[in-house]
Design a protein around this motif. Structure first.
Motif, short mmCIF file in Angstrom:
data_model
loop_
_atom_site.label_atom_id
_atom_site.label_comp_id
_atom_site.label_asym_id
_atom_site.label_seq_id
_atom_site.Cartn_x
_atom_site.Cartn_y
_atom_site.Cartn_z
N SER A 217 0.89 -1.24 0.00
CA SER A 217 0.01 -0.05 0.04
C SER A 217 0.93 1.28 0.09
CB SER A 217 -0.89 -0.24 1.24
OG SER A 217 -0.13 0.38 2.47
N ARG A 218 1.90 1.26 0.73
CA ARG A 218 2.88 2.32 0.63
C ARG A 218 3.67 2.61 -0.69
NH1 ARG A 218 6.65 4.14 5.69
NH2 ARG A 218 7.14 6.21 4.81
N ALA A 219 3.85 1.50 -1.50
CA ALA A 219 4.47 1.88 -2.77
C ALA A 219 3.26 2.46 -3.64
CB ALA A 219 4.83 0.51 -3.29
N ILE A 220 2.13 2.20 -3.59
CA ILE A 220 1.15 2.61 -4.49
C ILE A 220 0.13 3.73 -3.86
CG2 ILE A 220 1.08 0.36 -5.54
CD1 ILE A 220 -1.71 -0.20 -4.33
N GLN A 221 0.56 4.23 -2.75
CA GLN A 221 -0.36 5.48 -2.11
C GLN A 221 -0.11 6.61 -3.03
OE1 GLN A 221 -2.29 6.00 0.72
NE2 GLN A 221 -2.30 7.82 -0.36
N VAL B 152 -2.42 13.12 -1.83
CA VAL B 152 -3.57 12.87 -0.65
C VAL B 152 -3.05 13.95 0.65
CG1 VAL B 152 -4.88 11.56 0.88
CG2 VAL B 152 -4.38 10.87 -1.24
N PRO B 153 -3.78 14.78 0.97
CA PRO B 153 -3.49 15.60 2.32
C PRO B 153 -3.37 14.84 3.45
CG PRO B 153 -5.22 16.74 1.19
CD PRO B 153 -5.04 15.56 0.61
N LEU B 154 -2.31 15.08 4.23
CA LEU B 154 -1.94 14.17 5.44
C LEU B 154 -1.87 14.72 6.79
CD1 LEU B 154 -1.12 11.36 6.63
CD2 LEU B 154 1.38 11.97 5.89
N ASN C 184 12.33 5.24 19.44
CA ASN C 184 12.08 4.66 18.35
C ASN C 184 10.65 4.81 17.72
OD1 ASN C 184 12.40 2.58 16.35
ND2 ASN C 184 10.89 1.29 17.50
N TRP C 185 9.65 5.10 18.83
CA TRP C 185 8.18 5.54 18.24
C TRP C 185 8.44 6.75 17.58
CZ3 TRP C 185 3.93 2.97 18.31
CH2 TRP C 185 2.82 3.41 18.20
N GLU C 186 9.14 7.72 18.27
CA GLU C 186 9.35 9.17 17.49
C GLU C 186 9.64 9.14 16.07
OE1 GLU C 186 11.20 13.58 18.23
OE2 GLU C 186 11.98 11.97 19.65
N GLU C 187 10.80 8.32 15.96
CA GLU C 187 11.45 8.20 14.81
C GLU C 187 10.48 7.51 13.62
OE1 GLU C 187 14.68 5.31 12.61
OE2 GLU C 187 14.86 5.50 14.84
N LYS C 188 9.43 6.46 14.20
CA LYS C 188 8.43 6.03 13.29
C LYS C 188 7.43 6.73 12.84
CE LYS C 188 10.68 2.00 13.38
NZ LYS C 188 11.88 1.85 12.17
N GLN C 189 7.17 7.82 13.93
CA GLN C 189 6.13 8.78 13.71
C GLN C 189 6.43 9.81 12.59
OE1 GLN C 189 2.76 9.10 15.70
NE2 GLN C 189 3.51 6.85 15.40
N ARG C 190 7.78 9.93 12.46
CA ARG C 190 8.45 10.86 11.71
C ARG C 190 8.57 10.56 10.25
NH1 ARG C 190 11.27 15.31 12.54
NH2 ARG C 190 11.69 14.65 14.70
N ASP C 191 8.70 9.01 10.20
CA ASP C 191 8.62 8.46 8.99
C ASP C 191 7.53 8.19 8.36
OD1 ASP C 191 10.04 6.62 6.86
OD2 ASP C 191 8.22 5.10 7.48
N LEU C 192 6.17 8.09 9.22
CA LEU C 192 4.81 8.14 8.77
C LEU C 192 4.63 9.69 8.14
CD1 LEU C 192 3.14 5.71 11.43
CD2 LEU C 192 3.78 5.35 8.91
N ARG D 294 5.73 11.10 6.16
CA ARG D 294 6.23 11.34 4.86
C ARG D 294 5.36 10.43 3.99
NH1 ARG D 294 11.52 12.02 7.45
NH2 ARG D 294 11.76 9.55 7.48
N LEU D 295 4.33 9.77 4.37
CA LEU D 295 3.68 8.94 3.72
C LEU D 295 3.10 9.61 2.21
CD1 LEU D 295 1.36 7.14 6.06
CD2 LEU D 295 3.00 6.34 4.60
N THR D 296 2.82 10.78 2.33
CA THR D 296 2.59 11.55 1.04
C THR D 296 3.32 12.63 1.06
OG1 THR D 296 0.84 12.84 1.74
CG2 THR D 296 0.18 10.90 1.12
#
Length: 526
Positions: free
Chosen positions: A454-458, A462-464, A478-486, A488-490
Motif C-alpha cells: 500500500s505504501r508503494a502505490i499510495q 492526498v493531504p495528510l 524509536n516511536w518518535e522516529e517511526k512517527q516521523r517516517d509516517l 512522509r507517507l504523502t
C-alpha cells in the motif's frame, strides 16, 4: 470268587465307566463351549468349590463381557473426541471448509476439550466406580443440557456457533451421560463378581482404590464447576444478544459472514467528504464514536461512517487466516453493499491506521484526506505478531468461555450489555480475543506485506495530518522516529501535531480532542 462285601471291581457292571466317560464329555463340552457373560479371566481357578479371596485377581468386573465391551466403546468414543478436538484446534489457525464459526470458535473448542477430558478420566478410573463421580456427572449432564437448550433456542448464539457449536455441546452432553452410565455399569459388574466369587460384595477399599476415588471425584467436580461457569457465560451472551446494532449488518466474502456498518449525519454537497472512522486496538464504538458524534453536533463535519472490523462489536468473525488486506476487502465490500461510496476522509488510530492506509492506497481517487492518530508503523507489526503474544491470546481465548472476568464484572461491577459488546469489557469476549489472535498470526507476514504494498502505490497528492502522543514520543525514541517516517507517507503533509501529556488514545485528553477536531474540519472542508 465273590467277596462277602460284594462283587469285585471286575465283576461290577460297566455303569461306573460310563459315568466317568459322561463326566469327561461334560467337562470337554464346557471347555469347548463359546464364552458367555460369566466366562472368567482365570477359569481354572474359579471352578473351585471354595470361595476366592477378595484380593484374588480373578475377582474383577472385567470378567463380564458387557464390561469389557463398555470399555472398548469408551476407547472408541475417546478416539472420536480426540479427532474432533484436533479439527477444532486446527480451525483456529486455518479454517477448514464448513468449519467457519461466526462467533469466536472458543466455545466449541471448550466443549470438545470437556468431552475429551471427561472420557480420559473415565478410562483412567474405569475399574474404580464411585458415587461422588456419578453425582458430579449427573450435575454436569444437567448443565450441558441447559447449555444446549440456550445455544439452540437463542437465535444469535445459534447463528454465531453454527452446526459446529451445536454438535460440540451435544457431544459433550452425551459423553457426560455415558460417563454416568459407565460408572454405574462397572459398579454393578463389580458387585456381581464379588458376590459370585467371594460370597459377598466387598465394602473395603485398598489405599490405591481410595486414591483413585479421590482423584476421580476431584476431576469430575472440577469439570462440573467448569461447565457451571460456561453456562453462566452463555447466559450472558444470550442476554447481550438483545442489544440491537445501531447500524445494519451486510454479508461479505461470498456471504460467509456479516459486518456492521453505521453512518450518521446529513448528505450535503458532493464535494463535502464523509469521514470514515477506523478504530485502533478496540472497536470504534469505544471512544471514537462519541468523538465523531460531537464533531457532527459542533458542525466540524457533516457525516461519518464506520465499519466494525471482523470480530469487533456486532461484526462476525472471519475465517482464518485473515490479513489486514483481506479485512480491508471485507470492509470495502460492506460499504459498497451499504451504498456508501465517498468521497472519504479517513480517520484512524493506532493499529487501525494500517487498515486505513491499505484502503487509501486502493481508492486513491475517492480519498480526500488522511488523519492518523498516533499510528502504528508497519515495522512495529513484528511486536504485534510476536509468538509469545499469540500464545497468551490463544490461552486467554480457550479460557474465555469460563467467564472468569466477565461473570464477576456483571455481578459485582455492574457491567452492562454495552460494556460487554463494545465498551470497556469488550476485550474479554471470545470474538474480540479471536480477532486479535487472527491479527497476531499474520501481522509480521501477510499484513506487513499488504501495508508495504500500500505504501508503494499510495497516491502522493492526498493531504495528510498526523497527531501523535506526547507521552509516547518522550518515552520511546524509536516511536518518535517511526512517527516521523509516517509523516512522509504523502507529499502533502498538512500538520504533524504532538499533543503534550496525551496518551496513545490521544482523544481522551481535552487538548487532544480539540486538535483532532480542528484538523478534521480542515481536511473535510478543504
Amino acid at each position: 470268587m465273590k467277596s462277602l462285601w460284594g462283587s469285585s471291581r471286575e465283576d461290577q457292571p460297566d455303569g461306573g465307566s460310563d459315568q466317568g466317560s459322561a463326566r469327561n464329555s461334560m467337562q470337554a463340552e464346557r471347555d469347548s463351549a463359546p464364552p458367555d457373560e460369566h466366562t472368567r479371566l482365570l477359569p481354572n481357578r474359579v471352578e473351585n468349590t471354595t470361595y476366592l479371596s477378595p484380593d484374588d485377581p480373578a475377582v474383577s468386573p472385567y470378567n463380564l463381557r458387557s464390561i469389557r465391551f463398555t470399555r472398548y466403546l469408551t476407547i472408541f468414543f475417546t478416539l472420536v473426541a480426540f479427532v474432533w478436538w484436533i479439527a477444532l484446534l486446527t480451525s483456529t489457525f486455518v479454517t477448514p471448509p464448513g468449519f467457519h464459526i461466526r462467533g469466536s470458535g472458543f466455545f466449541p473448542f471448550s466443549y470438545a476439550s470437556l468431552a475429551l477430558t471427561n472420557l480420559l478420566f473415565t478410562l483412567l478410573f474405569f475399574a474404580v466406580p464411585a458415587k461422588a463421580v456419578r453425582i458430579a456427572s449427573l450435575i454436569m449432564s444437567g448443565l450441558l443440557l441447559v447449555d444446549a437448550i440456550v445455544l439452540i433456542s437463542v437465535q444469535q448464539t445459534r447463528y454465531e456457533e453454527g452446526w459446529v457449536g451445536m454438535a460440540s455441546v451435544l457431544w459433550a452432553f452425551l459423553m457426560a451421560i455415558w460417563t454416568l452410565v459407565t460408572d454405574r455399569l462397572v459398579e454393578w459388574g463389580k458387585y456381581e463378581e464379588e458376590e459370585r466369587l467371594t460370597g459377598r460384595a466387598e465394602t473395603r477399599r485398598t489405599v490405591g482404590e481410595w486414591v483413585a476415588v479421590l482423584g476421580s471425584t476431584i476431576a469430575m467436580v472440577i469439570l462440573a464447576v467448569a461447565v457451571l461457569l460456561m453456562t453462566c457465560t452463555l447466559v450472558l451472551r444470550a442476554l447481550d444478544s438483545g442489544l440491537a446494532a445501531p447500524g445494519k449488518l451486510y454479508w461479505v466474502d461470498g456471504d460467509k459472514y456479516r459486518l456492521h456498518v453505521y453512518c450518521h449525519g446529513n448528505h450535503t454537497r458532493s464535494s463535502i467528504s464523509t469521514v470514515l472512522v477506523e478504530g485502533g486496538e478496540g472497536p470504534v464504538e469505544n471512544g471514537l464514536w462519541d468523538f465523531a458524534d460531537n464533531a457532527v453536533r459542533n458542525g466540524s463535519i457533516s457525516r461519518y461512517c464506520f465499519v466494525d472490523r471482523p470480530g469487533f462489536a456486532w461484526s462476525d468473525t472471519a475465517p482464518s487466516p485473515l490479513s489486514a488486506g483481506m479485512a480491508v476487502e471485507a470492509v470495502d465490500e460492506a460499504l459498497a453493499r451499504a451504498g456508501e461510496d465517498g468521497p472519504w476522509v479517513l480517520m484512524s488510530a493506532g493499529i487501525g491506521s494500517i487498515y486505513s492506509r491499505i484502503l487509501s492506497s486502493r481508492h486513491g481517487q475517492d480519498v480526500k484526506g488522511l488523519l492518523l492518530i498516533d499510528p502504528l508503523h508497519e515495522e512495529l507489526l513484528t511486536d504485534v505478531g510476536a509468538s509469545s503474544r499469540g500464545f497468551i491470546l490463544w490461552l486467554r481465548g480457550i479460557i474465555s468461555p469460563l467467564g472468569l472476568d466477565r461473570i464477576p464484572g456483571a455481578i459485582f461491577k455492574g457491567r452492562n450489555k454495552e460494556d460487554r459488546v463494545w465498551g470497556r469489557s469488550a476485550y474479554q469476549s471470545g470474538k474480540y480475543i479471536f480477532a486479535k489472535l487472527q491479527e497476531n498470526l499474520v501481522a509480521d507476514t501477510l499484513s506487513k506485506r499488504d501495508v508495504a504494498s500500500s505504501r508503494a502505490i499510495q497516491a502522493q497528492d492526498v493531504p495528510l495530518v498526523l497527531v501523535s502522543s506526547g507521552i509516547k514520543v518522550r518515552e520511546d525514541s524509536n516511536w518518535e522516529e517511526k512517527q516521523r517516517d509516517l509523516s512522509r507517507l504523502t507529499h502533502r503533509l498538512r500538520h504533524w501535531d504532538i499533543v503534550n501529556d496525551a496518551p496513545h488514545r490521544v482523544w481522551e485528553t481535552l487538548d487532544g480532542r480539540d486538535i483532532i477536531e480542528r484538523r478534521l474540519r480542515q481536511l473535510v472542508h478543504g
